[in-house]
Design a protein around this motif. Structure first.
Motif, PDB file in Angstrom:
ATOM      1  N   LEU A 215     -54.564 -59.942  55.159  1.00  0.00           N
ATOM      2  CA  LEU A 215     -54.616 -59.330  56.485  1.00  0.00           C
ATOM      3  C   LEU A 215     -54.849 -57.846  56.265  1.00  0.00           C
ATOM      4  N   VAL A 216     -55.961 -57.331  56.767  1.00  0.00           N
ATOM      5  CA  VAL A 216     -56.332 -55.935  56.509  1.00  0.00           C
ATOM      6  C   VAL A 216     -56.183 -55.143  57.801  1.00  0.00           C
ATOM      7  N   LEU A 217     -55.376 -54.092  57.734  1.00  0.00           N
ATOM      8  CA  LEU A 217     -55.033 -53.331  58.929  1.00  0.00           C
ATOM      9  C   LEU A 217     -55.219 -51.848  58.641  1.00  0.00           C
ATOM     10  N   GLY A 218     -56.081 -51.191  59.381  1.00  0.00           N
ATOM     11  CA  GLY A 218     -56.261 -49.746  59.232  1.00  0.00           C
ATOM     12  C   GLY A 218     -56.798 -49.350  57.878  1.00  0.00           C
ATOM     13  N   ALA A 219     -57.602 -50.182  57.254  1.00  0.00           N
ATOM     14  CA  ALA A 219     -58.160 -49.846  55.942  1.00  0.00           C
ATOM     15  C   ALA A 219     -59.488 -50.582  55.787  1.00  0.00           C
ATOM     16  N   ASP A 242     -59.431 -54.041  63.393  1.00  0.00           N
ATOM     17  CA  ASP A 242     -60.014 -52.699  63.367  1.00  0.00           C
ATOM     18  C   ASP A 242     -60.748 -52.448  64.677  1.00  0.00           C
ATOM     19  N   PRO A 243     -60.770 -51.196  65.119  1.00  0.00           N
ATOM     20  CA  PRO A 243     -61.516 -50.897  66.357  1.00  0.00           C
ATOM     21  C   PRO A 243     -63.026 -51.074  66.171  1.00  0.00           C
ATOM     22  N   ARG A 253     -63.288 -63.733  57.315  1.00  0.00           N
ATOM     23  CA  ARG A 253     -63.472 -64.912  58.172  1.00  0.00           C
ATOM     24  C   ARG A 253     -63.279 -64.536  59.637  1.00  0.00           C
ATOM     25  N   VAL A 254     -62.319 -63.614  59.884  1.00  0.00           N
ATOM     26  CA  VAL A 254     -61.983 -63.248  61.262  1.00  0.00           C
ATOM     27  C   VAL A 254     -61.952 -61.728  61.381  1.00  0.00           C
ATOM     28  N   HIS A 255     -62.587 -61.208  62.416  1.00  0.00           N
ATOM     29  CA  HIS A 255     -62.432 -59.792  62.757  1.00  0.00           C
ATOM     30  C   HIS A 255     -61.891 -59.738  64.179  1.00  0.00           C
ATOM     31  N   ILE A 256     -60.770 -59.068  64.366  1.00  0.00           N
ATOM     32  CA  ILE A 256     -60.220 -58.891  65.705  1.00  0.00           C
ATOM     33  C   ILE A 256     -60.374 -57.418  66.070  1.00  0.00           C
ATOM     34  N   THR A 257     -61.106 -57.172  67.141  1.00  0.00           N
ATOM     35  CA  THR A 257     -61.296 -55.780  67.568  1.00  0.00           C
ATOM     36  C   THR A 257     -60.045 -55.317  68.310  1.00  0.00           C
ATOM     37  N   TYR A 287     -59.405 -53.713  74.654  1.00  0.00           N
ATOM     38  CA  TYR A 287     -58.905 -54.478  73.502  1.00  0.00           C
ATOM     39  C   TYR A 287     -57.395 -54.320  73.354  1.00  0.00           C
ATOM     40  N   PRO A 288     -56.754 -55.314  72.751  1.00  0.00           N
ATOM     41  CA  PRO A 288     -55.309 -55.198  72.517  1.00  0.00           C
ATOM     42  C   PRO A 288     -55.036 -54.187  71.411  1.00  0.00           C
ATOM     43  N   THR A 289     -53.789 -53.692  71.349  1.00  0.00           N
ATOM     44  CA  THR A 289     -53.428 -52.782  70.269  1.00  0.00           C
ATOM     45  C   THR A 289     -53.142 -53.600  69.007  1.00  0.00           C
TER      46      THR A 289
END
Lengths: 318, 544
Positions: A215-219, A242-243, A253-257, A287-289
């Motif tokens: 899970l990649v967050l802010g990087a 990521d925004p 596999r998944v990108h959540i904006t 978009y959600p936070t």
């Protein structure tokens, strides 16, 4: 050996009359550092601002930051540790081997002058960048600069601070520290925090192929990791929050904006001196936070049956 | 609803000393009677009000700095495993926030006061307290080296200083005012210290440490804060500092004050070789002056991490021991220093320190004015309090321990001659009822009708140390949080804050100063109330 002698940025603004940047290029990488905190600000005890301060830049090449410096010391690549150790000796008045000084790219006179200036400063500071901490010697270089600053306190007031960047990396450190005791490189695989940089740090886990989901967050590790790490991220289920679409998003596999923190999502950011600042969003995002996405994932996971047996409670032993 | 039956109740606030009586609980409070609900059969057990720690360092920038500095300690720390109810964490010298809540609750403590909060990083402290489960919390805010306050004292503007202090307390969402080495931390910004009370502080001509202490104690009383000035004196840890401490107590006459970790301020002698206990002299003065309360700040032999806003002392300790040194000066306000330390029974200085902490607890007559602390993690970890309780309850055990000290140390203390033994009622007083009263927390530290239902229930065993180490039940806000040595429920605690009255115009005075001296905009400085979980705000009517 260890520890860190530091302060918040306002102390530099109000007091520092001797400022060293080592292995960094603030003019391009931290463009407001000079004007907000270190050089041009008029401080409580440096009322004339820039005129009351001396700036030294130590680097392997002449970057745009050199133009702001009163003294630019160009050193040979990979010689930071030798120079710092020589300075520690000179500060204490020990003899040094002048022949080995020649290999560093600086003369003994230049080093003596720097050591004297450091001792004569009223309030000195060394900011060090990745040009010091990520070059040959790595953490030994950081230890040497931290020791130099600590030892200078036998003569005058002296502090040091790493030039941190990359968004809210300091904030991540802080939360990890209060919740696990360690700043990074933490494994929770045994149900409690363990720390071993080189074993549990993200880059090492990925390069060895030890993880089976990410899970990649802010990087954006897809842009910065060594190739074997990037290959492994592409192999396993990788989820990116990521925004914007990043290099990592393209192999995930998944990108959540998500909403951009500080622009359309609230939050807290820590400055490089570990002072928290509140972020107040200026815009509304569809978009959600990040927080909301993580919370919803967590709630969904919590509904699943526990995969591990419940361990017995532990009582203090020592 | 909950009923506890058949237990021997120790409730110093209501003069109940080991009387078998039932306690009924409803809606988080103690009530006269309940109909139905669970019944705890407490026969063969003793019932105490939940512990209150008046001085500890469990959250904030300094402690988080210490955590990062001592990974080698964490490897030996007790591990808390993640379960569906409980978060993972580590105990040890600088426990993680979740572990802190579990360790305090697991020992029967239900309220803790974080004793040193810089306003600039108070947001961070509150974030950590929010992640410290079960216990109720409060903060003391650092003021005695705040340069805006000192500048006003220099100019003789005491009324405006009062307004500023009131504003700062609310900005930090604090509960009390802390003074650490008044003037000395400011001097440390130039590498100096404040060693005497009557000489001007470096950079000032009218401001002396004595003036800072007297002014802040006066302001705190004028504002009507429930807790008096919480004072860490000048010259902490230095042989011969008894003179400074006695002088400080004289300066405080006419005002209330709480003397923090008094053990570190009760030494005689001229240097490390001649250091001796002066606990008797301190206790004699203290006993005659009811305006003062104190906590022991006792030490125990073993590993500790010293963390204090007293920057110059920490530099000295680093030079003395050669151990690693962390230092963090906070702009215009305060500083902090961190040095890991090991107290050794074979070391003369440490042996005297050990004796002084116990001597103070035994020589100060009124248990309502001296409280059990170790200045965690400075003197020892809070989870070692049961070891101290054991020593206080058994004079013979103390004498045995004194005999093992170096002969020189034995001659520098009177601990071996002291026969006093604490009763269970005395223990309930120094761990709960006394600190609750000194903090002005009317619903803590007592078991009368209307009090918060915070209780610790222990097996009635002869061994003081084991007795208090493992409570059978701990009840917090009417919920059973510890049962048979296990954390059962991870409830959230409240945070006590005070809102003193101040004139809103003070912001117009502060704003330009702030923009000039700080590196954060004025609007970003105060802690937002929403950042706190379970904020319990008390409005004060004393005019600021």
């Amino acid at each position: 050996m260890g520890g860190k002698v530091t302060c918040t940025l306002g102390e530099i603004k109000n007091r520092a009359d001797f400022i060293v940047y080592w292995g960094g290029n603030p003019a391009e990488c931290h463009p407001r550092h000079f004007t907000k905190y270190t050089l041009t600000q008029k401080g409580k005890f440096v009322p004339n601002g820039r005129k009351d301060r001396t700036m030294v830049l130590v680097d392997i090449r002449e970057t745009p930051s050199a133009r702001a410096a009163d003294i630019f010391l160009q050193i040979k690549p990979g010689k930071d540790f030798e120079i710092l150790t020589t300075l520690r000796a000179l500060v204490k008045g020990h003899r040094v081997n002048e022949a080995s000084v020649a290999e560093t790219g600086l003369s003994i006179e230049q080093l003596r002058d720097l050591a004297d200036r450091m001792k004569q400063a009223r309030f000195g500071v060394i900011f060090f960048g990745m040009g010091l901490s990520m070059t040959r010697g790595k953490h030994m270089n950081s230890a040497a600069v931290l020791m130099l600053a600590a030892e200078l306190n036998a003569f005058t007031k002296f502090v040091t601070m790493p030039m941190r960047g990359h968004g809210n990396v300091t904030g991540s450190d802080m939360v990890m520290r209060w919740s696990t005791g360690y700043p990074f490189g933490v494994s929770l695989c045994r149900g409690y925090p363990r720390f071993n940089p080189g074993e549990f740090s993200t880059v090492d886990l990925l390069v060895r192929g030890d993880v089976d989901a990410a899970l990649v967050l802010g990087a954006d590790p897809g842009a910065t990791m060594p190739q074997p790490g990037i290959d492994h991220l592409a192999r396993i289920p990788t989820i990116v929050l990521d925004p914007k679409v990043t290099h990592t998003s393209r192999l995930a596999r998944v990108h959540i904006t998500t909403a951009a923190t500080g622009i359309s999502a609230p939050g807290t950011v820590y400055r490089m001196d570990e002072i928290p600042l509140p972020l107040r969003p200026a815009l509304v995002s569809p978009y959600p936070t990040d927080e909301e996405v993580i919370r919803r994932i967590r709630e969904a996971v919590a509904k699943k049956p526990a995969w591990a047996q419940r361990p017995a409670a532990m009582a203090p032993t020592n | 609803m909950l009923r506890i039956t058949g237990g021997k109740v120790y409730d110093p606030a209501n003069g109940i000393d080991g009387v078998v009586k039932d306690i009924s609980i409803a809606d988080g409070r103690i009530v006269a009677a309940v109909d139905g609900g669970r019944v705890i059969d407490a026969r063969g057990m003793i019932v105490f009000p939940g512990g209150v720690d008046i001085h500890t360092h469990v959250a904030g920038a300094a402690l988080n700095f210490a955590r990062a500095m001592t990974p080698e300690n964490h490897r030996q720390a007790t591990a808390f495993l993640h379960t569906p109810e409980r978060r993972a964490g580590l105990g040890g010298q600088t426990p993680t926030t979740f572990a802190t809540g579990y360790l305090y609750a697991g020992m029967g403590y239900t309220t803790v006061v974080e004793a040193a909060v810089p306003i600039l990083s108070a947001k961070h402290t509150h974030e950590e307290l929010r992640d410290t489960p079960i216990v109720d919390k409060g903060c003391c805010v650092l003021m005695a080296n705040n340069e805006i306050v000192l500048d006003l004292l220099e100019a003789g503007e005491i009324e405006r200083a009062k307004e500023v202090v009131a504003w700062l307390i609310w900005a930090a969402k604090g509960y009390g005012v802390k003074a650490v080495n008044p003037g000395g931390v400011t001097a440390w910004k130039w590498g100096k210290d404040a060693k005497t009370l009557s000489e001007p502080v470096v950079g000032y001509s009218n401001v002396t440490p004595a003036k800072i202490i007297a002014s802040l104690a006066h302001i705190v009383d004028q504002l009507g804060l429930p807790h008096p000035l919480h004072l860490h004196c000048n010259n902490l840890g230095v042989p011969g500092n008894v003179a400074t401490t006695l002088e400080t107590m004289k300066v405080l006459e006419g005002n209330r004050a709480h003397m923090a970790h008094l053990q570190f301020h009760s030494y005689g002698g001229a240097d490390w070789h001649t250091m001796r206990s002066e606990a008797a002299a301190i206790a004699e003065y203290f006993n005659a002056h009811p305006n003062l309360t104190c906590d022991a700040g006792a030490i125990l032999f073993g590993n500790a991490v010293t963390i204090t806003a007293d920057g110059p002392w920490q530099h000295l300790l680093h030079q003395l021991t050669g151990k690693k040194w962390g230092n963090l000066d906070v702009e215009n306000e305060t500083g902090c220093g961190i040095v890991p330390y090991t107290y050794k029974g074979s070391n003369l200085v440490n042996a005297v320190q050990w004796a002084v902490g116990l001597e103070l607890l035994l020589l100060i007559d009124d248990p309502w004015r001296v409280f059990l602390t170790t200045d965690h993690p400075n003197g020892a970890c809070f989870w070692r309090y049961p070891e101290i309780i054991h020593l206080l309850m058994h004079a013979d055990v103390r004498r045995e321990r004194v005999k093992k000290l170096p002969a020189k140390a034995q001659s520098r203390t009177t601990l071996g001659d002291l026969d006093r033994e604490y009763s269970l009622l005395d223990i309930a007083t120094i761990t709960s009822a006394g600190p609750a009263r000194a903090l002005g927390l009317a619903n803590k530290g007592r078991l009368g009708i209307g009090a918060d239902a915070d209780l610790a229930i222990y097996n009635e065993k002869p061994d003081g140390e084991l007795l208090f180490r493992y409570p059978r039940y701990v009840i917090k806000g009417g919920e059973i949080v510890v049962e048979e040595g296990e954390i059962r429920k991870m409830s959230e605690g409240r945070e006590f804050i005070v809102q003193p009255t101040y004139d809103g115009a003070i912001e117009e005075y502060l704003r330009p100063l702030f923009q000039q001296y700080y590196t954060m905009s004025f609007e970003n400085y105060p802690v937002e109330l929403e950042r706190l979980e379970g904020a319990d705000v008390r409005q004060l009517d004393g005019h600021g």
